[in-house]
Write an enzyme that holds these catalytic residues in place. Structure first.
Site, PDB file in Angstrom:
ATOM      1  N   ASP A  40       0.860  -1.169   0.000  1.00 21.15           N
ATOM      2  CA  ASP A  40       0.000   0.000   0.000  1.00 21.15           C
ATOM      3  C   ASP A  40       0.906   1.232   0.000  1.00 21.15           C
ATOM      4  O   ASP A  40       2.108   1.123   0.263  1.00 21.15           O
ATOM      5  CB  ASP A  40      -0.882  -0.042   1.253  1.00 21.15           C
ATOM      6  CG  ASP A  40      -1.762   1.181   1.394  1.00 21.15           C
ATOM      7  OD1 ASP A  40      -2.315   1.623   0.375  1.00 21.15           O
ATOM      8  OD2 ASP A  40      -1.884   1.703   2.508  1.00 21.15           O
ATOM      9  N   GLU A  60      -1.970  21.093   0.083  1.00 26.37           N
ATOM     10  CA  GLU A  60      -2.561  22.429   0.078  1.00 26.37           C
ATOM     11  C   GLU A  60      -2.273  23.147   1.392  1.00 26.37           C
ATOM     12  O   GLU A  60      -1.961  24.335   1.414  1.00 26.37           O
ATOM     13  CB  GLU A  60      -4.070  22.333  -0.163  1.00 26.37           C
ATOM     14  CG  GLU A  60      -4.700  23.685  -0.436  1.00 26.37           C
ATOM     15  CD  GLU A  60      -6.081  23.558  -1.077  1.00 26.37           C
ATOM     16  OE1 GLU A  60      -7.037  23.279  -0.340  1.00 26.37           O
ATOM     17  OE2 GLU A  60      -6.189  23.737  -2.297  1.00 26.37           O
ATOM     18  N   GLY A 107      -5.140   3.199  -3.442  1.00 26.98           N
ATOM     19  CA  GLY A 107      -6.423   3.783  -3.823  1.00 26.98           C
ATOM     20  C   GLY A 107      -6.286   5.233  -4.216  1.00 26.98           C
ATOM     21  O   GLY A 107      -7.277   5.894  -4.546  1.00 26.98           O
ATOM     22  N   ASN A 165      -8.610  -1.031   4.127  1.00 24.09           N
ATOM     23  CA  ASN A 165      -8.688  -1.330   2.691  1.00 24.09           C
ATOM     24  C   ASN A 165      -7.614  -2.307   2.234  1.00 24.09           C
ATOM     25  O   ASN A 165      -7.635  -2.772   1.093  1.00 24.09           O
ATOM     26  CB  ASN A 165      -8.576  -0.031   1.880  1.00 24.09           C
ATOM     27  CG  ASN A 165      -7.260   0.688   2.110  1.00 24.09           C
ATOM     28  OD1 ASN A 165      -6.758   0.743   3.240  1.00 24.09           O
ATOM     29  ND2 ASN A 165      -6.670   1.241   1.075  1.00 24.09           N
ATOM     30  N   ASP A 166      -6.664  -2.633   3.102  1.00 26.26           N
ATOM     31  CA  ASP A 166      -5.590  -3.562   2.741  1.00 26.26           C
ATOM     32  C   ASP A 166      -5.829  -4.974   3.258  1.00 26.26           C
ATOM     33  O   ASP A 166      -5.025  -5.868   2.992  1.00 26.26           O
ATOM     34  CB  ASP A 166      -4.247  -3.056   3.291  1.00 26.26           C
ATOM     35  CG  ASP A 166      -3.901  -1.662   2.807  1.00 26.26           C
ATOM     36  OD1 ASP A 166      -4.060  -1.428   1.598  1.00 26.26           O
ATOM     37  OD2 ASP A 166      -3.505  -0.818   3.623  1.00 26.26           O
TER      38      ASP A 166
END
EC number: 7.6.2.1
Length: 1215
Positions: free
Chosen positions: A426, A564, A750, A887-888
């Protein structure tokens, strides 16, 4: 009370999109049909209608077992091992009359082996259970009725409950946002745990629920939600909310997913719609698999082979026995008179020879069971647990800052760590720290910023890179010209790269160091006017929100992305402080170059043209206090330079050169430019822009982009920024070391493609000059089809496009193979969907394997798992997945080894992993040191186990042949039982825990040593059969030397020859000595524990002989006083033992000496370096290191070599 709401400008007026304004579309008509049948009764989860649906509870479990399934599943796991099935059969047969030994001595070892292994499984699953309890018992505020919210456990939530989640808390289930602390019911959500993205997502509640903003307002709240059924799609949601007489459409804009986190928002109210295993994040995960290492699977094949040998030996023996039995009694003459064939049972009855042969076959099956070591599995379990303890306690993998050591959560896969071929990683939170730092910039063609990035530090470490040294010297000379000894000292300190990494920037997001423009010194620079415009643009062109701390007076910024925030912070530190935003203006504290003091300036904010992946830029249009209209723009160099005016390119060449240097250093760059607008042009633009914004057509976004395109032209270049997407400490060096070890690296993220590519450069997976094969679904043809809305045509065209791009990539790959050029493959999520289809995946994998680096962007959790499965199954090589977020989880479970990063974000990945690390850089030591050691130890241990059991088992076979396969054994029953338990077990355990072929320092210095595991040279069939041959040879020498020396020789003083008890004891003594001394020869690294175990095992044999032989003859049987009265007094017993020992070990010693001297393996060469004292001889070490099995194509080393080659080529080109 709910607390005061945060009054902010109306975001819909600032942003180009319309916040939360959803309308019913075609998909909403599906509600109530198949797949869209869920009904949620908000604030009334206990009502009769709700109870009929029986939705899942919110308890989530990651354990492999529960009380009901532990025994059946754990027993199944144990009896998947073919050896255990065989021993179970033997245990059952031991209760029959034809067993050659007692039932207790056979059953007890099997029970102990199975029990110990199941106990280990239970302990490991208990740890997972405790982690589940910790997560499920987290608290959240739950509405209990009458407007009262109280703390309640996550596991007790039900579908329809109203919850209040506060800032920096995780969402306990999938929620529909009802309202928030902001006026417009918006909230910021961090989804890094789900998709790896660090930028915050803006969510907004429906207008109908946005006024429920206090606890008391939910006293009488009732609503009904109808929506889609649970599914794994993170990016889509269809539903409707019935509130009173009104019906509102629900979209992903209102969906808050479990395991994402609330940020920059004081609180939100939400209603639970999916719980527990129905939530989208759990739907994306898979059940924890039972993983087995490749060595263990091969070990099963060896057991199959030995079992075949065992059956063959038994079969041959039974045939010979049957023939001999049938001929035992001929014409009343008894050949084997001592068996009394004239008066016997079925076992030796000449008239029933076939039946006797069958029974002898069963007896032999049990007798030769010592060929297959029952203690092998339990010994390996013990060794693996001890190896895991060493991994857990390695101080070099302890992260002091977070007080987190490495943790092996399962010990089944230790040796697999030494065979990893590909790492699938990831990005966010695994390679990076989730923080951006402003580190360099180029303004008016001049480069500013003296800091070093992680990549530059790694390059500098490479043999004192001359390129970096030249840069340092250049900076020193500049400092001397300015007469600044202090700065010179700073630069010198900076040049010590190993110390630089320890210093921390005092301001988060700002790691800039250059006295020329800091502290207001920019006013003295030659182009101070350009610098002023550059810094002003940084302070104005963004969507960040200032947050004033009333106690300290300090301003912090809430930005949608970390980079930002870094720009706004940099502007503040360099004299342009952004301190207030309204819906129509931005206020700054600017440094006035004339007076040298801070002054307040107000800029009227007219429009924001937002950043998107297709536009790759962002602009704002403002009016300054003098009434001038300014368009301020920042974006990627690929789109900015083409938009410059002819008179705005003054610094273009220098800026491009600096951008290339920044990219080479792994930095993320943006180009800054501006232009002045006249009133007429702006008014025309604003009219078109407003119309496009308010359009409700399907191509609204494209209309907005087309209008923006017209005004973002004829720009004047100011410069470029360089931000470091801060990698974790040591990531480039770690990846470089792993690349040198021949390990391939894939990144599955992602995140956006641009971000992933930047990180690829930062960690040296990509480099300048490396050809990139980019497979992207955003083609003009696909966009045109999307406008038409024909989904089947879009899917078909997208797939055709992906196949075409893969084919082009393969053509490029073929050409690069001939020229030895490294390629990188970059593919986005939509393209990956088609690439993983059955008819395309083989072609995609062939391309991916041929590339030096692979980066998959915008990958869903399911895609990560599918890519991992494809690579693992199709190549058959060992894969390691590493990640830190929920998510992994699928990827970690699908890979052969799953490594979870125990970072700051959640524990989902760690709970599903096999090994937990605190930092990515520890992977280097985990694989190259512990992985190599564990692979070597387990491989040698298994080979030795089979060697010692073959050496022992074949002596039984030879004696059976000598005694016409009568079923009689030369050894006492307890000799047989204790062989694997006491006399040979401890040395092999010590080998598995302590042996080292080379030290950890040499493992890291010569990373290519790791390839011995990847290529499986230490556990190949050649090596296994070599050890088996050594075992047969040893048993042959032991048996025949002992037999011939003692068969007819007078042994006692009275002239008696030896009996079976003396022969068996002498032969057993030789076996114990030979196998233990063979262990001593095989060990590379002696510790006092190994000395203790080896020599004590031999010593314990003699102690056992004395103690057991002194027992009652009914207990000791053939061992009664055999050592004291017969063996010990006889010199021939001792001489024979010594002679057999030397004869048995001589073949192995000769082979090892020849191989070490004339055909050394890679670890042998490193041992020679250590032995001959050449550790510090750079030429010799370099020669050994260059014996590479695979050229290094990625990493800092490859980058350095490529850069050096380019510098070498330059003089040739010039000449």
């Amino acid at each position: 009370m709910a607390g005061g709401r945060r009054k902010r400008q109306r975001f819909s007026r600032i942003h180009a999109f319309s916040c939360g304004r959803a309308s019913f579309n075609g998909e909403h008509s599906l509600i109530g049909g198949p797949g869209f049948s869920r009904v949620v009764y908000c604030n009334d989860p206990e009502c009769l209608e709700a109870s009929l649906h029986k939705y899942a509870a919110n308890y989530v479990r990651t354990t492999k077992y529960n009380i009901a399934t532990f025994f059946p599943k754990a027993l199944f796991e144990q009896f998947r091992r073919v050896a255990n099935i065989y021993f179970l059969i033997c245990a059952l047969l031991s209760f029959t009359p034809f067993s050659p030994y007692s039932a207790v001595s056979n059953v007890l070892p099997l029970v102990v082996v199975i029990g110990v292994t199941m106990g280990k499984e239970a302990i490991e699953d208990w740890r997972r259970f405790k982690q589940d309890i910790e997560m499920n018992n987290r608290n959240v505020k739950l509405h209990l009725g009458d407007g009262v919210f109280e703390q309640n456990k996550w596991k007790d939530l039900k579908v329809g409950d109203i919850v209040k989640v506060e800032k920096d808390e995780f969402f306990p289930a999938d929620l529909i946002l009802l309202s928030s602390s902001y006026d417009e019911a918006i909230c910021y959500v961090e989804t890094m745990n789900l998709d790896g993205e660090t930028n915050l997502k803006l969510k907004q509640a429906l207008d109908g629920t946005s006024n429920f903003n206090e606890d008391s307002s939910f006293q009488n709240f009732k609503a009904v939600i109808k929506c889609e059924d649970p599914n794994a799609n993170l990016y889509s949601f269809v539903g409707s909310l019935d509130l009173g007489e009104q019906q509102y459409p629900l979209t992903p804009q209102q969906l808050l997913l479990r395991d994402s986190k609330l940020r920059n928002t004081d609180y939100i109210y939400g209603v639970v719609i999916f719980t527990g295993h129905d939530t989208k994040v759990i739907q994306n995960s898979t059940a924890p698999p039972s993983k087995r290492s490749k060595i263990e699977k091969r070990m099963d094949k060896i057991v199959y082979f030995l079992f075949f040998v065992l059956v063959l030996m038994s079969f041959v023996g039974s045939i010979f026995f049957g023939i001999s039995t049938s001929e035992d009694l001929e014409d009343g003459v008894m050949k084997r008179w001592y068996l009394r064939p004239d008066d016997t049972t079925i076992y030796y009855d000449p008239e029933r020879a076939p039946a006797a042969a069958i029974l002898q076959f069963l007896t032999a099956l049990m007798l030769y069971s010592y060929l297959i070591p029952i203690s092998l599995y339990v010994s390996i379990e013990i060794v693996k647990v001890l190896q895991s303890i060493f991994i857990n306690r390695d101080v070099h993998m302890y992260y002091e800052e977070a007080d987190k050591p490495a943790r092996a959560r399962t010990s089944n896969l230790n040796e697999e760590l030494g065979q990893v071929d590909t790492i699938l990683s990831d990005k966010t939170g695994t390679l990076t720290c989730n923080s951006m730092e402003f580190i360099k910039c180029s303004v008016a063609g001049t480069a500013y910023g003296r800091g070093f990035t992680e990549v530059e530090r790694a390059l500098a470490t490479r043999k004192g890179s001359p390129l970096v040294e030249e840069e340092i010297e250049e900076e020193l000379s500049q400092a001397r010209r300015k007469g600044s000894p202090l700065v010179e000292e700073e630069i010198k300190e900076e040049s010590h790269v190993e110390d630089f990494g320890e210093t921390k920037p005092s301001i988060k997001g700002f790691n800039f160091m250059d006295e020329r423009i800091m502290n207001g010194n920019w006013v003295s620079e030659p182009r101070s006017d350009v610098i002023q415009k550059f810094l002003r643009l940084l302070a104005i062109c963004h969507t960040a929100i200032p947050d004033l701390d009333e106690e300290t007076g300090k301003i912090s910024y809430e930005a949608e992305s970390p980079d930002e925030a870094a720009f706004v912070i940099a502007a503040r530190e360099l004299g342009f402080e952004f301190y207030e935003r309204t819906q129509t203006s931005i206020s700054l504290h600017e440094l006035d170059p004339v007076s040298g003091r801070k002054v307040e300036r107000l800029y009227k904010l007219l429009n924001i043209l937002e950043f998107s992946s297709s536009r790759k830029r962002m602009s704002v249009i403002v009016r300054n206090e003098e009434g001038k209209l300014l368009l301020l723009c920042k974006g990627a160099d690929s789109v900015m330079f083409e938009r410059l005016a002819m008179d705005g390119r003054e610094f273009e060449e220098n800026t491009k050169e600096h951008i290339n240097e920044y990219a080479e250093a792994g930095l993320r760059t943006l180009v800054l430019a501006y232009r002045e607008l006249d009133e007429e042009e702006y008014n025309e633009f604003n009219k078109e822009f407003t119309e496009a914004k308010n359009s409700v057509s399907a191509d609204r976004e494209e209309m907005v982009e087309q209008v923006a395109e017209k005004i973002e032209k004829n720009l004047i270049l100011l410069g470029a920024t360089a931000v470091e997407d801060k990698l974790q400490n040591g990531v480039p060096e770690c990846i470089d070391k792993l690349a040198q070890a021949g390990i391939k690296m894939w990144v599955l993220t992602g995140d956006k493609m641009e971000t992933a590519i930047n990180i690829g450069f930062a960690c040296s997976l990509l480099r300048q000059g490396m050809k990139q094969i980019v497979i992207n679904s955003e083609t003009p043809e696909n966009k045109a089809l999307e406008k038409m809305g024909d989904k089947s045509a879009i899917a078909e065209a997208s797939k055709a496009s992906v196949v075409h791009q893969i084919s082009e990539g393969k053509t490029l790959l073929t050409a690069s193979t001939e020229s030895s050029e490294a390629l990188a493959l970059i593919i986005d999520g939509k393209s990956l969907t088609h690439a993983l289809e059955d008819d395309v995946k083989d072609m995609f994998l062939e391309l991916a394997i041929g590339c030096a680096s692979v980066i998959c962007c915008r990958s869903s959790p399911k895609q990560k798992a599918l890519v991992t499965r494809l690579l693992k199954i199709k190549t058959g090589k060992t894969t390691l997945a590493i990640g830190d977020g929920a998510n992994d989880v699928g990827m970690l479970q699908e890979a052969d080894i799953g490594v979870g990063i125990s970072g700051v974000e959640g524990m989902q990945a760690v709970m599903s992993s096999d090994i937990a690390l605190a930092q990515f850089r520890f992977l280097e030591r985990l694989l190259l040191v512990h992985g190599h050691w564990c692979y070597r130890r387990i491989s040698l241990m298994i080979c030795y186990f089979f060697y010692k059991n073959i050496a022992f088992g074949f002596t039984l076979f030879f004696y059976e042949a000598y005694s016409s396969f009568s079923g009689q054994t030369e050894y006492n029953d307890w000799y047989l039982s204790f062989y694997n338990v006491f006399f040979t077990s401890l040395p092999v355990i010590a080998l598995g825990v302590f042996d080292q072929d080379v030290s950890s320092r040499f493992c890291l210095k010569f990373p290519l040593l790791y390839q011995e595991g990847v290529q499986n040279v230490l556990f190949s069939w050649v090596r296994i059969l070599g050890w088996a041959f050594n075992g047969v040879l040893s048993s042959t020498i032991i048996f025949f030397f002992c037999l011939r020396a003692m068969e007819h020789q007078a042994f006692r003083r009275g002239g008696e020859v030896v009996g079976i008890e003396i022969l068996g004891t002498t032969m057993y003594t030789c076996v114990v000595w030979v196998v233990n001394c063979q262990m001593a020869l095989s060990i590379n690294y002696f510790t006092y524990i190994q000395h203790l175990f080896i020599w004590c095992s031999i010593g314990f044999w003699y102690i056992f002989l004395l103690a057991y032989g002194a027992m009652d003859p009914n207990i000791s049987t053939t061992a009664f006083m055999v050592f004291i009265e017969a063996c010990a007094p006889a010199p021939s017993y001792w001489l024979l033992t010594l002679f057999v020992l030397v004869s048995s070990l001589l073949p192995y010693f000769t082979y090892a000496a020849i191989q070490m001297r004339f055909f050394p393996m890679y670890h042998n060469m490193i041992q020679w370096i250590r032995t001959e004292g050449q550790c510090d001889d750079p030429e010799y070490c370099h020669m050994v290191r260059q014996r590479s099995l695979r050229p290094t194509t990625v990493g800092v080393t490859a980058r350095y070599e490529a850069k050096s080659n380019r510098w070498k080529d330059k003089p040739e080109e010039q000449s």
